[in-house]
Write an enzyme that holds these catalytic residues in place. Structure first.
Site, PDB file in Angstrom:
ATOM      1  CD  GLN A 130      38.808  43.557  36.231  1.00  0.00           C
ATOM      2  OE1 GLN A 130      40.007  43.346  36.412  1.00  0.00           O
ATOM      3  NE2 GLN A 130      38.351  44.086  35.110  1.00  0.00           N
TER       4      GLN A 130
ATOM      5  CG  ASP B 195      31.955  51.665  41.152  1.00  0.00           C
ATOM      6  OD1 ASP B 195      32.778  51.926  40.257  1.00  0.00           O
ATOM      7  OD2 ASP B 195      30.925  50.983  40.924  1.00  0.00           O
TER       8      ASP B 195
ATOM      9  CG  HIS C 204      39.179  42.704  42.208  1.00  0.00           C
ATOM     10  ND1 HIS C 204      39.618  43.328  41.067  1.00  0.00           N
ATOM     11  CD2 HIS C 204      39.613  41.418  42.108  1.00  0.00           C
ATOM     12  CE1 HIS C 204      40.299  42.474  40.332  1.00  0.00           C
ATOM     13  NE2 HIS C 204      40.300  41.301  40.928  1.00  0.00           N
TER      14      HIS C 204
ATOM     15  CB  CYS D 285      33.920  40.551  67.835  1.00  0.00           C
ATOM     16  SG  CYS D 285      35.162  41.619  67.098  1.00  0.00           S
TER      17      CYS D 285
ATOM     18  CB  SER E 115      43.722  48.165  31.234  1.00  0.00           C
ATOM     19  OG  SER E 115      44.002  47.576  32.511  1.00  0.00           O
TER      20      SER E 115
HETATM   21  C1  BV8 Z   1      45.565  36.663  42.728  1.00  0.00           C
HETATM   22  C2  BV8 Z   1      40.880  46.263  44.352  1.00  0.00           C
HETATM   23  C3  BV8 Z   1      45.849  34.356  43.269  1.00  0.00           C
HETATM   24  C4  BV8 Z   1      41.785  47.300  44.889  1.00  0.00           C
HETATM   25  C5  BV8 Z   1      42.233  45.327  42.618  1.00  0.00           C
HETATM   26  C6  BV8 Z   1      52.584  38.539  37.176  1.00  0.00           C
HETATM   27  C7  BV8 Z   1      51.875  38.114  36.082  1.00  0.00           C
HETATM   28  C8  BV8 Z   1      50.499  37.838  36.177  1.00  0.00           C
HETATM   29  C9  BV8 Z   1      49.826  38.015  37.394  1.00  0.00           C
HETATM   30  C10 BV8 Z   1      50.549  38.450  38.462  1.00  0.00           C
HETATM   31  C11 BV8 Z   1      51.908  38.711  38.371  1.00  0.00           C
HETATM   32  N1  BV8 Z   1      52.318  39.125  39.576  1.00  0.00           N
HETATM   33  C12 BV8 Z   1      51.279  39.133  40.434  1.00  0.00           C
HETATM   34  C13 BV8 Z   1      50.194  38.713  39.767  1.00  0.00           C
HETATM   35  C14 BV8 Z   1      48.843  38.553  40.300  1.00  0.00           C
HETATM   36  C15 BV8 Z   1      48.191  39.909  40.456  1.00  0.00           C
HETATM   37  C16 BV8 Z   1      48.261  40.706  39.182  1.00  0.00           C
HETATM   38  O1  BV8 Z   1      47.524  40.437  38.237  1.00  0.00           O
HETATM   39  N2  BV8 Z   1      49.155  41.731  39.154  1.00  0.00           N
HETATM   40  C17 BV8 Z   1      49.263  42.582  37.993  1.00  0.00           C
HETATM   41  C18 BV8 Z   1      49.606  43.999  38.444  1.00  0.00           C
HETATM   42  C19 BV8 Z   1      50.377  41.996  37.098  1.00  0.00           C
HETATM   43  N3  BV8 Z   1      46.815  39.614  40.779  1.00  0.00           N
HETATM   44  C20 BV8 Z   1      46.459  39.429  42.066  1.00  0.00           C
HETATM   45  O2  BV8 Z   1      47.203  39.542  43.011  1.00  0.00           O
HETATM   46  C21 BV8 Z   1      45.025  38.971  42.273  1.00  0.00           C
HETATM   47  N4  BV8 Z   1      45.016  37.812  43.123  1.00  0.00           N
HETATM   48  O3  BV8 Z   1      46.132  36.530  41.671  1.00  0.00           O
HETATM   49  O4  BV8 Z   1      45.415  35.659  43.666  1.00  0.00           O
HETATM   50  C22 BV8 Z   1      44.671  33.621  42.745  1.00  0.00           C
HETATM   51  C23 BV8 Z   1      44.434  33.584  41.362  1.00  0.00           C
HETATM   52  C24 BV8 Z   1      43.346  32.870  40.899  1.00  0.00           C
HETATM   53  C25 BV8 Z   1      42.504  32.193  41.785  1.00  0.00           C
HETATM   54  C26 BV8 Z   1      42.772  32.245  43.154  1.00  0.00           C
HETATM   55  C27 BV8 Z   1      43.847  32.953  43.638  1.00  0.00           C
HETATM   56  C28 BV8 Z   1      44.209  40.038  42.973  1.00  0.00           C
HETATM   57  C29 BV8 Z   1      44.136  41.266  42.101  1.00  0.00           C
HETATM   58  C30 BV8 Z   1      43.110  42.226  42.697  1.00  0.00           C
HETATM   59  C31 BV8 Z   1      43.788  43.530  43.053  1.00  0.00           C
HETATM   60  N5  BV8 Z   1      42.753  44.468  43.433  1.00  0.00           N
HETATM   61  N6  BV8 Z   1      41.215  46.110  42.969  1.00  0.00           N
HETATM   62  C32 BV8 Z   1      41.199  48.655  44.633  1.00  0.00           C
HETATM   63  O5  BV8 Z   1      40.278  48.774  43.796  1.00  0.00           O
HETATM   64  O6  BV8 Z   1      41.699  49.563  45.288  1.00  0.00           O
HETATM   65  S1  BV8 Z   1      42.810  45.431  41.043  1.00  0.00           S
HETATM   66  C33 BV8 Z   1      42.264  46.893  40.399  1.00  0.00           C
HETATM   67  O7  BV8 Z   1      43.060  47.154  39.293  1.00  0.00           O
HETATM   68  C34 BV8 Z   1      40.864  46.779  39.848  1.00  0.00           C
HETATM   69  O8  BV8 Z   1      40.016  46.037  40.650  1.00  0.00           O
HETATM   70  C35 BV8 Z   1      41.074  46.191  38.503  1.00  0.00           C
HETATM   71  O9  BV8 Z   1      41.062  44.800  38.546  1.00  0.00           O
HETATM   72  C36 BV8 Z   1      42.449  46.671  38.200  1.00  0.00           C
HETATM   73  C37 BV8 Z   1      42.312  47.870  37.308  1.00  0.00           C
HETATM   74  O10 BV8 Z   1      42.008  47.365  36.101  1.00  0.00           O
HETATM   75  P1  BV8 Z   1      40.836  48.023  35.247  1.00  0.00           P
HETATM   76  O11 BV8 Z   1      39.552  47.888  35.971  1.00  0.00           O
HETATM   77  O12 BV8 Z   1      40.962  47.400  33.927  1.00  0.00           O
HETATM   78  O13 BV8 Z   1      41.150  49.585  35.201  1.00  0.00           O
HETATM   79  P2  BV8 Z   1      42.268  50.315  34.327  1.00  0.00           P
HETATM   80  O14 BV8 Z   1      42.356  51.720  34.807  1.00  0.00           O
HETATM   81  O15 BV8 Z   1      43.503  49.464  34.313  1.00  0.00           O
HETATM   82  O16 BV8 Z   1      41.670  50.289  32.844  1.00  0.00           O
HETATM   83  C38 BV8 Z   1      40.514  51.027  32.541  1.00  0.00           C
HETATM   84  C39 BV8 Z   1      40.167  50.710  31.104  1.00  0.00           C
HETATM   85  O17 BV8 Z   1      38.948  51.395  30.791  1.00  0.00           O
HETATM   86  C40 BV8 Z   1      41.222  51.210  30.119  1.00  0.00           C
HETATM   87  O18 BV8 Z   1      41.464  50.182  29.169  1.00  0.00           O
HETATM   88  C41 BV8 Z   1      40.561  52.421  29.447  1.00  0.00           C
HETATM   89  O19 BV8 Z   1      40.925  52.538  28.097  1.00  0.00           O
HETATM   90  C42 BV8 Z   1      39.102  52.074  29.570  1.00  0.00           C
HETATM   91  N7  BV8 Z   1      38.222  53.264  29.645  1.00  0.00           N
HETATM   92  C43 BV8 Z   1      38.485  54.473  30.213  1.00  0.00           C
HETATM   93  N8  BV8 Z   1      37.406  55.280  30.072  1.00  0.00           N
HETATM   94  C44 BV8 Z   1      36.459  54.554  29.416  1.00  0.00           C
HETATM   95  C45 BV8 Z   1      36.978  53.280  29.140  1.00  0.00           C
HETATM   96  N9  BV8 Z   1      36.270  52.337  28.489  1.00  0.00           N
HETATM   97  C46 BV8 Z   1      35.024  52.661  28.089  1.00  0.00           C
HETATM   98  N10 BV8 Z   1      34.452  53.866  28.307  1.00  0.00           N
HETATM   99  C47 BV8 Z   1      35.140  54.837  28.964  1.00  0.00           C
HETATM  100  N11 BV8 Z   1      34.564  56.024  29.173  1.00  0.00           N
END
Ligand code: BV8
Length: 234
Positions: free
Chosen positions: A92, A95, A110, A140, A179
């Site tokens: 996801q 980087d 992503h 282009c 997460s």
């Molecule tokens: C889509 C690029 C249709 C941007 C990103 C309501 C309910 C369900 C879904 C939805 C809803 N409303 C809208 C939706 C859909 C929506 C969604 O899920 N929204 C959420 C907010 C509810 N999703 C979308 O829009 C997606 N598209 O659904 O299209 C479709 C579906 C299927 C098939 C075809 C079409 C598009 C989503 C993509 C958005 N873009 N990234 C950018 O990077 O700037 S999302 C972005 O946030 C990341 O890419 C990643 O996916 C997400 C962050 O999540 P994590 O990577 O998990 O990071 P986070 O900080 O949350 O967690 C870190 C974890 O690591 C923690 O648990 C922590 O404890 C742990 N950690 C920390 N340190 C360590 C560690 N673990 C181990 N070692 C360590 N040292």
């Protein structure tokens, strides 16, 4: 009887890059200059305030020059090189630390900070520089149409067909440093379970999806990932 493991699917999130110094999304602050990521990473935000969104991604692209892969990225690359069965690493993250560590069987679902997408002609280009100054598209030649090649909220992730096919055949599904807040990635564990794969979560702490995994190993990725890779290659 332990099921023979041939096909592996791995999903990584921001947590695998945390120890390299790349900030996660939902850490304590989880904000960027006072903006929630969900408010900046959308096509609407880009249409409303392109300069703000370009600056957000220009800053993160530039920061890549200051970070390096950590032992977790390196262990996954070693697994990719050594694993004789099928293996797909779905990240996801936007980087480039997995590829810099040597992972090859890799999908950026992503998008990538180091790619720019021309909305005029559709071409994508490897990109290391800022986009805020509206450079011309190398293909282009038109200026002002290059956007970050990033999948924003509401946009369709890349290579979903390939990912779903791999999950349907998986014997082992490993989620690392995510997460479980964002779909469809957060639903991959359900697809893996439907394929009767063993599902393992490696995370710093319980995630939103922990109960859906057969096994959870908590701790830093730089420790837990090499441990798991060593056991798979033993
Ligand atoms: C889509 C690029 C249709 C941007 C990103 C309501 C309910 C369900 C879904 C939805 C809803 N409303 C809208 C939706 C859909 C929506 C969604 O899920 N929204 C959420 C907010 C509810 N999703 C979308 O829009 C997606 N598209 O659904 O299209 C479709 C579906 C299927 C098939 C075809 C079409 C598009 C989503 C993509 C958005 N873009 N990234 C950018 O990077 O700037 S999302 C972005 O946030 C990341 O890419 C990643 O996916 C997400 C962050 O999540 P994590 O990577 O998990 O990071 P986070 O900080 O949350 O967690 C870190 C974890 O690591 C923690 O648990 C922590 O404890 C742990 N950690 C920390 N340190 C360590 C560690 N673990 C181990 N070692 C360590 N040292």
């Amino acid at each position: 009887m332990e099921r023979l493991i041939r096909n592996i699917v791995i999903l990584t999130g921001a947590g695998i890059s945390a120890e390299s110094g790349v900030p996660t999304f939902r850490a304590a602050d989880g904000l960027w200059e006072g903006h929630r990521v969900e408010d900046v990473a959308t096509p609407e935000a880009f249409a409303r305030n392109p300069a703000l969104v370009q600056a957000f991604y220009d800053a993160r692209r530039a920061a890549l020059e200051t970070v390096v892969p950590n032992p977790a990225h390196i262990a996954l690359a070693q697994l990719d090189q050594a694993w004789r069965g099928n293996l797909l690493l779905v990240t996801q993250n936007v980087d480039d630390l997995h590829e810099r560590a040597g992972s090859v069987r890799l999908v950026h679902m992503h998008g990538e900070l180091k790619s720019a997408w021309c909305t005029a002609c559709g071409a994508c280009h490897r990109w290391e520089k800022p986009l805020a100054d509206d450079p011309p598209c190398p293909c282009c030649g038109r200026a002002g149409n290059l956007r970050p090649d990033i999948v924003w909220f509401g946009e369709t992730p890349y290579e979903m067909g390939r990912i779903e096919a791999a999950l349907a055949e998986a014997d082992l599904f490993i989620a690392i440093g995510t997460s479980g807040a964002v779909y469809p990635a957060a639903g991959f564990v359900d697809r893996a379970r439907a394929a009767r794969a063993r599902c393992v979560e490696l995370n710093l702490e319980p995630s939103l999806g922990s109960e859906r995994f057969h096994e959870c190993r908590f701790g830093p990725a730089s420790v837990r990932v090499p441990e798991l890779v060593d056991s798979l290659l033993a």
